[in-house]
Design a protein around this motif. Structure first.
Motif, PDB file in Angstrom:
ATOM      1  N   PHE A 138       0.753  -1.244  -0.350  1.00 60.14           N
ATOM      2  CA  PHE A 138      -0.227  -0.133   0.160  1.00 60.14           C
ATOM      3  C   PHE A 138       0.659   1.176  -0.015  1.00 60.14           C
ATOM      4  CE2 PHE A 138      -4.083  -1.505   1.007  1.00 60.14           C
ATOM      5  CZ  PHE A 138      -4.188  -2.759   1.025  1.00 60.14           C
ATOM      6  N   GLY A 139       0.379   1.846  -0.907  1.00 59.92           N
ATOM      7  CA  GLY A 139       1.493   3.256  -0.804  1.00 59.92           C
ATOM      8  C   GLY A 139       0.669   4.781  -0.734  1.00 59.92           C
ATOM      9  N   GLU A 140       1.393   5.332  -0.005  1.00 61.54           N
ATOM     10  CA  GLU A 140       0.693   6.681   0.166  1.00 61.54           C
ATOM     11  C   GLU A 140       0.685   8.048  -2.019  1.00 61.54           C
ATOM     12  OE1 GLU A 140      -0.061   9.107   3.667  1.00 61.54           O
ATOM     13  OE2 GLU A 140      -0.491  10.944   1.979  1.00 61.54           O
ATOM     14  N   VAL A 141       0.089   8.508  -2.247  1.00 62.25           N
ATOM     15  CA  VAL A 141       0.827   8.864  -3.819  1.00 62.25           C
ATOM     16  C   VAL A 141       1.556  10.402  -2.858  1.00 62.25           C
ATOM     17  CG1 VAL A 141       0.139  10.360  -5.343  1.00 62.25           C
ATOM     18  CG2 VAL A 141      -0.822   8.383  -5.029  1.00 62.25           C
ATOM     19  N   VAL A 142       3.156  10.532  -3.416  1.00 59.57           N
ATOM     20  CA  VAL A 142       3.086  11.712  -3.031  1.00 59.57           C
ATOM     21  C   VAL A 142       3.492  12.823  -3.750  1.00 59.57           C
ATOM     22  CG1 VAL A 142       4.653  10.853  -0.911  1.00 59.57           C
ATOM     23  CG2 VAL A 142       5.837  10.544  -3.319  1.00 59.57           C
ATOM     24  N   ASP A 143       3.314  12.166  -5.196  1.00 53.33           N
ATOM     25  CA  ASP A 143       3.704  13.089  -6.597  1.00 53.33           C
ATOM     26  C   ASP A 143       3.125  12.619  -7.945  1.00 53.33           C
ATOM     27  OD1 ASP A 143       4.812  14.693  -8.220  1.00 53.33           O
ATOM     28  OD2 ASP A 143       6.756  13.996  -8.676  1.00 53.33           O
ATOM     29  N   ALA A 144       2.220  13.686  -9.329  1.00 51.14           N
ATOM     30  CA  ALA A 144       1.962  12.449  -9.553  1.00 51.14           C
ATOM     31  C   ALA A 144       2.200  13.434 -10.955  1.00 51.14           C
ATOM     32  CB  ALA A 144       0.242  12.990  -9.810  1.00 51.14           C
ATOM     33  N   VAL A 145       2.071  12.979 -12.453  1.00 50.52           N
ATOM     34  CA  VAL A 145       2.449  13.514 -13.537  1.00 50.52           C
ATOM     35  C   VAL A 145       1.050  13.313 -14.514  1.00 50.52           C
ATOM     36  CG1 VAL A 145       4.235  12.806 -14.372  1.00 50.52           C
ATOM     37  CG2 VAL A 145       3.966  14.638 -15.216  1.00 50.52           C
ATOM     38  N   VAL A 146       0.412  14.444 -15.273  1.00 45.31           N
ATOM     39  CA  VAL A 146      -0.097  13.670 -16.512  1.00 45.31           C
ATOM     40  C   VAL A 146       0.398  14.538 -17.723  1.00 45.31           C
ATOM     41  CG1 VAL A 146      -2.995  14.211 -16.898  1.00 45.31           C
ATOM     42  CG2 VAL A 146      -2.342  13.502 -14.852  1.00 45.31           C
ATOM     43  N   SER A 147       0.847  13.852 -18.410  1.00 47.16           N
ATOM     44  CA  SER A 147       1.366  14.096 -19.174  1.00 47.16           C
ATOM     45  C   SER A 147       0.489  14.308 -21.053  1.00 47.16           C
ATOM     46  CB  SER A 147       2.766  13.616 -19.509  1.00 47.16           C
ATOM     47  OG  SER A 147       2.548  12.621 -19.193  1.00 47.16           O
ATOM     48  N   SER A 148      -0.649  13.214 -20.833  1.00 44.79           N
ATOM     49  CA  SER A 148      -1.566  13.633 -21.986  1.00 44.79           C
ATOM     50  C   SER A 148      -2.624  14.535 -21.382  1.00 44.79           C
ATOM     51  CB  SER A 148      -1.274  12.320 -22.923  1.00 44.79           C
ATOM     52  OG  SER A 148      -2.148  12.077 -23.588  1.00 44.79           O
ATOM     53  N   ASP A 149      -4.095  14.067 -22.761  1.00 42.59           N
ATOM     54  CA  ASP A 149      -5.062  14.431 -22.216  1.00 42.59           C
ATOM     55  C   ASP A 149      -5.701  13.126 -22.871  1.00 42.59           C
ATOM     56  OD1 ASP A 149      -5.394  16.711 -20.586  1.00 42.59           O
ATOM     57  OD2 ASP A 149      -5.211  18.226 -22.661  1.00 42.59           O
ATOM     58  N   ASP A 150      -5.068  12.072 -23.626  1.00 44.70           N
ATOM     59  CA  ASP A 150      -5.908  11.156 -24.106  1.00 44.70           C
ATOM     60  C   ASP A 150      -6.144  10.291 -22.746  1.00 44.70           C
ATOM     61  OD1 ASP A 150      -5.979   9.033 -24.896  1.00 44.70           O
ATOM     62  OD2 ASP A 150      -5.298   9.230 -26.490  1.00 44.70           O
ATOM     63  N   GLU A 151      -7.091  10.002 -22.624  1.00 47.45           N
ATOM     64  CA  GLU A 151      -7.459   9.413 -21.147  1.00 47.45           C
ATOM     65  C   GLU A 151      -7.626   8.021 -21.618  1.00 47.45           C
ATOM     66  OE1 GLU A 151     -10.621  11.384 -19.478  1.00 47.45           O
ATOM     67  OE2 GLU A 151      -9.812  12.142 -19.392  1.00 47.45           O
ATOM     68  N   GLY A 152      -7.312   7.393 -23.004  1.00 49.03           N
ATOM     69  CA  GLY A 152      -7.185   6.068 -23.590  1.00 49.03           C
ATOM     70  C   GLY A 152      -6.264   5.188 -22.285  1.00 49.03           C
ATOM     71  N   VAL A 153      -6.299   3.907 -21.839  1.00 46.95           N
ATOM     72  CA  VAL A 153      -5.395   3.033 -21.598  1.00 46.95           C
ATOM     73  C   VAL A 153      -5.168   2.373 -21.809  1.00 46.95           C
ATOM     74  CG1 VAL A 153      -4.768   2.269 -18.957  1.00 46.95           C
ATOM     75  CG2 VAL A 153      -6.086   5.231 -19.307  1.00 46.95           C
ATOM     76  N   LEU A 154      -4.059   1.488 -21.850  1.00 44.24           N
ATOM     77  CA  LEU A 154      -3.677  -0.041 -21.838  1.00 44.24           C
ATOM     78  C   LEU A 154      -4.081  -0.746 -20.692  1.00 44.24           C
ATOM     79  CD1 LEU A 154      -1.900  -1.401 -24.201  1.00 44.24           C
ATOM     80  CD2 LEU A 154       0.308  -1.360 -23.040  1.00 44.24           C
ATOM     81  N   THR A 155      -4.881  -1.369 -22.059  1.00 44.79           N
ATOM     82  CA  THR A 155      -5.507  -2.742 -20.401  1.00 44.79           C
ATOM     83  C   THR A 155      -5.140  -4.219 -21.061  1.00 44.79           C
ATOM     84  OG1 THR A 155      -6.804  -3.263 -22.425  1.00 44.79           O
ATOM     85  CG2 THR A 155      -7.506  -0.931 -20.838  1.00 44.79           C
ATOM     86  N   LEU A 156      -4.666  -4.681 -20.332  1.00 39.00           N
ATOM     87  CA  LEU A 156      -4.246  -6.514 -20.049  1.00 39.00           C
ATOM     88  C   LEU A 156      -4.859  -7.022 -21.452  1.00 39.00           C
ATOM     89  CD1 LEU A 156      -2.454  -8.354 -19.250  1.00 39.00           C
ATOM     90  CD2 LEU A 156      -4.920  -9.262 -17.291  1.00 39.00           C
ATOM     91  N   ARG A 157      -5.919  -6.755 -21.568  1.00 40.70           N
ATOM     92  CA  ARG A 157      -7.059  -7.593 -22.453  1.00 40.70           C
ATOM     93  C   ARG A 157      -6.028  -6.970 -24.277  1.00 40.70           C
ATOM     94  NH1 ARG A 157     -11.107 -10.067 -23.813  1.00 40.70           N
ATOM     95  NH2 ARG A 157     -11.666 -11.348 -21.927  1.00 40.70           N
ATOM     96  N   GLU A 158      -6.340  -5.917 -23.967  1.00 39.49           N
ATOM     97  CA  GLU A 158      -5.403  -5.182 -25.409  1.00 39.49           C
ATOM     98  C   GLU A 158      -4.278  -5.534 -25.942  1.00 39.49           C
ATOM     99  OE1 GLU A 158      -5.491  -1.239 -24.988  1.00 39.49           O
ATOM    100  OE2 GLU A 158      -4.306  -1.207 -27.063  1.00 39.49           O
ATOM    101  N   THR A 159      -3.754  -5.903 -24.767  1.00 42.06           N
ATOM    102  CA  THR A 159      -2.095  -6.736 -25.025  1.00 42.06           C
ATOM    103  C   THR A 159      -2.656  -8.210 -25.781  1.00 42.06           C
ATOM    104  OG1 THR A 159      -2.167  -7.859 -22.766  1.00 42.06           O
ATOM    105  CG2 THR A 159      -1.155  -5.359 -23.413  1.00 42.06           C
ATOM    106  N   GLY A 160      -3.350  -8.505 -25.423  1.00 45.11           N
ATOM    107  CA  GLY A 160      -3.124  -9.986 -24.994  1.00 45.11           C
ATOM    108  C   GLY A 160      -2.778 -11.164 -24.175  1.00 45.11           C
ATOM    109  N   TRP A 161      -2.148 -10.530 -23.022  1.00 43.86           N
ATOM    110  CA  TRP A 161      -1.036 -11.580 -22.233  1.00 43.86           C
ATOM    111  C   TRP A 161      -1.778 -11.734 -21.321  1.00 43.86           C
ATOM    112  CZ3 TRP A 161       2.905  -6.698 -21.759  1.00 43.86           C
ATOM    113  CH2 TRP A 161       3.860  -6.654 -22.556  1.00 43.86           C
TER     114      TRP A 161
END
Ligand SMILES: Cc1cc2nc3c(=O)[nH]c(=O)nc-3n(C[C@H](O)[C@H](O)[C@H](O)COP(=O)(O)O)c2cc1C
Length: 160
Positions: free
Chosen positions: A133-156
């Motif tokens: 478990f980790g508490e968030v101490v820093d974050a960055v958003v470098s793209s407005d594209d909200e599409g996220v790579l999913t496990l299903r998409e990889t086929g792995w």
């Protein structure tokens, strides 16, 4: 179908992202592909990852007390492949790809569309994994594209 077969098939239907986890090994940024990740609190912002008991990443997070979660864009399977062998930083790059250090030193990958850095709060043993478990101490958003790579998409698959 046995109960265990049914359980495994059912569990494989839980949707996951496919992430690059980061941490530090003796001050050197390190990475690992992972999918067992979730937010667990708003106040404070916390996330949890399941790490294999005997994995290097588990040791790195335990020893350094820091980790990062790098969220890759949808369509990023080829990018994710660069991290499959768990590369460490070398010559200012990780697996030949650029990165920056979060405020706690954990790696934020240039390939990530967003990334979160955490300080380790708790480690809970759960069978062959340890949930960190980790508490968030820093974050960055470098793209407005909200599409996220999913496990299903990889086929792995994540299996033993
Ligand atoms: C698709 C996929 C998903 C994975 N998800 C996880 C995960 O959630 N947690 C984990 O500890 N390892 C996960 N792994 C395995 C790690 O990437 C890594 O291979 C493993 O922890 C052993 O690492 P080590 O050889 O550096 O010790 C996943 C692997 C793949 C291919």
């Amino acid at each position: 179908m046995t109960r265990d077969d049914a359980a495994l098939r059912a569990l494989q239907r839980i949707p996951y992202g496919l992430y690059v986890i980061g941490s530090l090994h003796e001050g050197v940024p390190v990475t690992m592909i992972g999918n067992w990740v979730t937010q667990v609190s708003f106040h404070p912002l916390c996330i949890a990852l399941a790490l294999e008991q005997d994995s290097r990443m588990r040791m790195f997070v335990h020893a350094s007390g820091v980790f990062s979660l790098n969220i890759l864009p949808s369509g990023g399977t080829e990018i994710a492949k660069k991290y499959l062998k768990g590369p460490a930083a070398e010559g200012g790059a990780i697996g030949g790809r650029g990165f920056a250090a979060a405020s706690n030193g954990a790696p934020f990958l240039r390939d990530a569309s967003a990334a979160i850095a955490c300080k380790l709060l708790h480690e809970v043993e759960a069978g062959d994994h340890v949930v960190v478990f980790g508490e968030v101490v820093d974050a960055v958003v470098s793209s407005d594209d909200e599409g996220v790579l999913t496990l299903r998409e990889t086929g792995w698959h994540y299996s033993k």
